[in-house]
Design a protein around this motif. Structure first.
Motif, PDB file in Angstrom:
ATOM      1  N   ALA A 195      58.528   3.047  16.823  1.00  0.00           N
ATOM      2  CA  ALA A 195      57.477   3.375  15.331  1.00  0.00           C
ATOM      3  C   ALA A 195      56.506   2.397  15.437  1.00  0.00           C
ATOM      4  O   ALA A 195      57.412   1.653  16.805  1.00  0.00           O
ATOM      5  CB  ALA A 195      58.806   3.338  13.973  1.00  0.00           C
ATOM      6  N   SER A 196      55.317   1.810  15.269  1.00  0.00           N
ATOM      7  CA  SER A 196      55.289   0.723  15.256  1.00  0.00           C
ATOM      8  C   SER A 196      55.259   0.073  13.654  1.00  0.00           C
ATOM      9  O   SER A 196      55.666   0.567  12.224  1.00  0.00           O
ATOM     10  CB  SER A 196      53.743   0.463  15.214  1.00  0.00           C
ATOM     11  N   ASP A 197      54.580  -1.069  13.441  1.00  0.00           N
ATOM     12  CA  ASP A 197      54.654  -2.235  12.368  1.00  0.00           C
ATOM     13  C   ASP A 197      53.352  -1.484  10.824  1.00  0.00           C
ATOM     14  O   ASP A 197      52.174  -0.387  11.208  1.00  0.00           O
ATOM     15  CB  ASP A 197      54.183  -3.693  12.588  1.00  0.00           C
ATOM     16  N   GLY A 198      54.154  -0.557  10.137  1.00  0.00           N
ATOM     17  CA  GLY A 198      53.563  -0.766   8.750  1.00  0.00           C
ATOM     18  C   GLY A 198      54.085   1.289   8.583  1.00  0.00           C
ATOM     19  O   GLY A 198      53.534   2.064   7.495  1.00  0.00           O
ATOM     20  N   ASP A 199      54.532   1.558  10.435  1.00  0.00           N
ATOM     21  CA  ASP A 199      55.318   2.992   9.427  1.00  0.00           C
ATOM     22  C   ASP A 199      55.987   3.763   8.643  1.00  0.00           C
ATOM     23  O   ASP A 199      56.946   2.279   8.100  1.00  0.00           O
ATOM     24  CB  ASP A 199      55.752   3.219  11.064  1.00  0.00           C
ATOM     25  N   PRO A 213      60.210  -8.920   9.191  1.00  0.00           N
ATOM     26  CA  PRO A 213      60.729  -9.327   8.592  1.00  0.00           C
ATOM     27  C   PRO A 213      59.945  -7.984   7.229  1.00  0.00           C
ATOM     28  O   PRO A 213      59.172  -7.060   8.576  1.00  0.00           O
ATOM     29  CB  PRO A 213      59.329 -10.112   8.513  1.00  0.00           C
ATOM     30  N   ASP A 214      60.092  -8.549   6.419  1.00  0.00           N
ATOM     31  CA  ASP A 214      58.715  -7.401   5.418  1.00  0.00           C
ATOM     32  C   ASP A 214      59.487  -5.721   6.069  1.00  0.00           C
ATOM     33  O   ASP A 214      58.265  -4.762   5.446  1.00  0.00           O
ATOM     34  CB  ASP A 214      57.504  -7.418   5.915  1.00  0.00           C
ATOM     35  N   VAL A 215      61.241  -5.322   6.027  1.00  0.00           N
ATOM     36  CA  VAL A 215      61.009  -4.186   6.111  1.00  0.00           C
ATOM     37  C   VAL A 215      61.604  -3.485   4.373  1.00  0.00           C
ATOM     38  O   VAL A 215      62.173  -4.408   3.959  1.00  0.00           O
ATOM     39  CB  VAL A 215      62.332  -4.190   6.605  1.00  0.00           C
ATOM     40  N   THR A 216      61.518  -2.468   4.885  1.00  0.00           N
ATOM     41  CA  THR A 216      62.140  -1.327   3.389  1.00  0.00           C
ATOM     42  C   THR A 216      63.184  -0.681   3.123  1.00  0.00           C
ATOM     43  O   THR A 216      62.791   0.010   4.708  1.00  0.00           O
ATOM     44  CB  THR A 216      60.991  -1.004   2.479  1.00  0.00           C
ATOM     45  N   VAL A 217      64.222  -0.364   2.612  1.00  0.00           N
ATOM     46  CA  VAL A 217      65.678   0.348   2.856  1.00  0.00           C
ATOM     47  C   VAL A 217      65.615   0.819   1.771  1.00  0.00           C
ATOM     48  O   VAL A 217      65.936   0.023   0.425  1.00  0.00           O
ATOM     49  CB  VAL A 217      66.853  -0.408   3.878  1.00  0.00           C
ATOM     50  N   LEU A 247      58.206  -2.198   9.735  1.00  0.00           N
ATOM     51  CA  LEU A 247      57.890  -0.272   8.685  1.00  0.00           C
ATOM     52  C   LEU A 247      58.972  -0.400   7.124  1.00  0.00           C
ATOM     53  O   LEU A 247      59.862  -1.150   6.288  1.00  0.00           O
ATOM     54  CB  LEU A 247      59.231   0.188   9.525  1.00  0.00           C
ATOM     55  N   ALA A 248      59.187   0.888   6.566  1.00  0.00           N
ATOM     56  CA  ALA A 248      59.585   1.486   5.804  1.00  0.00           C
ATOM     57  C   ALA A 248      60.664   2.915   6.340  1.00  0.00           C
ATOM     58  O   ALA A 248      59.912   3.845   7.171  1.00  0.00           O
ATOM     59  CB  ALA A 248      58.509   1.989   4.416  1.00  0.00           C
ATOM     60  N   LEU A 249      62.397   2.870   6.013  1.00  0.00           N
ATOM     61  CA  LEU A 249      62.962   3.709   6.137  1.00  0.00           C
ATOM     62  C   LEU A 249      63.620   4.063   5.626  1.00  0.00           C
ATOM     63  O   LEU A 249      64.503   3.602   3.545  1.00  0.00           O
ATOM     64  CB  LEU A 249      64.356   2.755   6.844  1.00  0.00           C
TER      65      LEU A 249
END
Length: 454
Positions: free
Chosen positions: A44-48, A91-95, A67-69
């Motif tokens: 995956a890429s940043d922002g996916d 950084p800036d990851v959503t789970v 990314l957001a999981l």
């Protein structure tokens, strides 16, 4: 194998599409349970946004992209009993929306359901269910992270000292822990060597301490509910805190504990005792940590809690205002040279001993003509100004004898004790040093009384 190839094709197609248009738009990558989830994340890429369909996914996994999981209802990431299930590095990851289960049991490596490393700044861990992990969410230096609206249930049936914490925060500034439900394990939230954090609107059940602060400064604990734990809010070696509007109900040993905690504002909190039947049994054989702080127990401690509504131990220059302390063995246990604390506008209701003060100095718990409400104060207010016409003194010589020699309680109703108390009332010089409220309130303050349920 075919499904793994298909997932890889989806990732490659998304990357080609972005490159062809020259735009930096994010891709949505849909994943099914038979996929190699780690390979998808690596591609995956940043922002996916990586979206997991319902089903079980093999962990552990490591997120190294911004990314957001996101899990659809029924999606679960399962560890194999070693290490952390999800480790976030970028950084800036959503789970969000996942069930996370099956971390390792090694306390030295702090095996966790979700482990945020120091580089995982501004992570958002939201709406997940974390079960059967040593630690739930471990914020290990990840500044600016937010842990919100998760359900976290720790390990059961093991010694308390072998369990981990629901949320652990270490050396992380500007962390928010909001609206979580945390059960089982050692402490609900444990914060150490941190600053400017906010722990708000969480609920804690069947843990040692709901919130445990060590060397955490300039932070806030507000709107939390602690029910039936060993202790409510344990604040140690921490300064300049705001502790506002929290509830401790039927916690066994204490509602609030301040140990070397200074310059803090403690307002509109509610500590209420009650029967522990049906609560203590839920700890499933674990033992409290007896090496942290000596805890005295009253005769009824096995049946009612807490032993102390508030325990103030060498804590200085704090402001206690408009709190409600009810049905404890001791309303406030005040000891070890605590100085300069303002205790005004609080309600002490139905405690077996309103105050236990270990010291010889006189302390006036009133300020600017306003003191506290004491349910056992038979006071008059002839001028109808809301302030009792006479000072209230919660303890006398008899109380001090009972503290040092509890067996003397058999004499409490004897004529000699009654004569001694009458003599003190006629000759105030006979009183020992201690707490006096020179402007006690006639009625308790009007505080919100939130219900916490059974």
């Amino acid at each position: 194998m075919a499904m793994t190839v298909l997932s890889t094709i989806v990732v490659v197609a998304a990357l080609v599409s972005v490159a062809a248009t020259g735009a930096a738009s994010a891709a949505r990558i849909d994943v099914v349970p038979s996929s190699d989830l780690q390979a998808v994340l690596n591609g995956a890429s940043d922002g996916d946004t990586v979206t997991l369909a319902p089903g079980d996914y093999r962990g552990p996994i490591r997120i190294e992209r911004k990314l957001a999981l996101i899990g659809q209802p029924g999606a679960a990431v399962l560890g194999h009993g070693q290490g952390s299930v999800i480790t976030v590095v970028a950084p800036d990851v959503t789970v969000r929306g996942l069930a996370v289960r099956g971390s390792g049991r090694d306390p030295q490596s702090m095996d966790s359901g979700i482990f945020l490393t120091q580089t995982a700044e501004r992570a958002l861990i939201e709406g997940n269910r974390l079960e059967d992990n040593l630690f739930g969410v471990n914020v290990h230096g990840a500044r600016g992270s937010r842990v919100a609206h998760n359900t976290i249930e720790g390990l059961r049936g093991i010694r308390l000292n072998d369990a981990g914490n629901g949320v652990r925060v270490w050396n992380a500034q500007d962390v928010v822990v909001d609206g979580n439900t945390i059960r089982y394990g050692r402490d609900g939230i444990f914060s150490v060597t941190s600053t400017k954090d906010r722990f708000i609107n969480n609920r804690f059940e069947k843990v040692r301490f709901a919130v445990h602060y060590m060397y955490t400064n300039d932070s806030e604990i507000s709107g939390n509910v602690s029910v039936g734990n060993h202790g409510g809010y344990a604040i140690m070696y921490s300064n300049r805190l705001t502790i506002l509007g929290n509830v401790s109900e039927r916690d066994r040993d204490f509602g609030l504990l301040l140990n070397y905690a200074n310059f803090s504002r403690i307002e509109r909190n509610r500590v209420v005792g009650g029967p522990l039947s049906g609560i203590s049994a839920d700890f499933e054989g674990v033992d409290a940590d007896k090496g942290m702080m000596p805890v005295e127990r009253g005769a009824a401690a096995a049946e009612f809690g807490p032993t102390k509504c508030v325990f103030i131990y060498n804590a200085n220059k704090n402001r206690f205002r408009d709190n409600w302390f009810e049905s404890c063995d001791i309303g406030v246990h005040f000891t070890a040279g605590s100085e300069g604390n303002e205790i005004v506008g609080n309600a002490f209701i139905g405690n077996r001993n309103q105050v236990k003060y270990v010291g010889t100095r006189d302390l006036d718990w009133s300020k600017d003509g306003r003191g506290n409400y004491w349910s056992d104060n038979p006071a008059f207010d002839l001028n109808n100004d809301g302030i009792a016409d006479a000072a209230y003194r919660p303890n006398d010589l008899v109380d001090r004898v009972l503290w040092t020699a509890p067996a003397a309680k058999v004499l409490i109703n004897s004529p000699a004790v009654q004569v001694l108390r009458w003599a003190q009332s006629q000759f105030p010089a006979l009183y020992p040093g201690g707490v006096v409220d020179t402007h006690p309130l006639i009625a308790p303050p009007a505080l919100p009384m939130p219900g916490v349920g059974p």
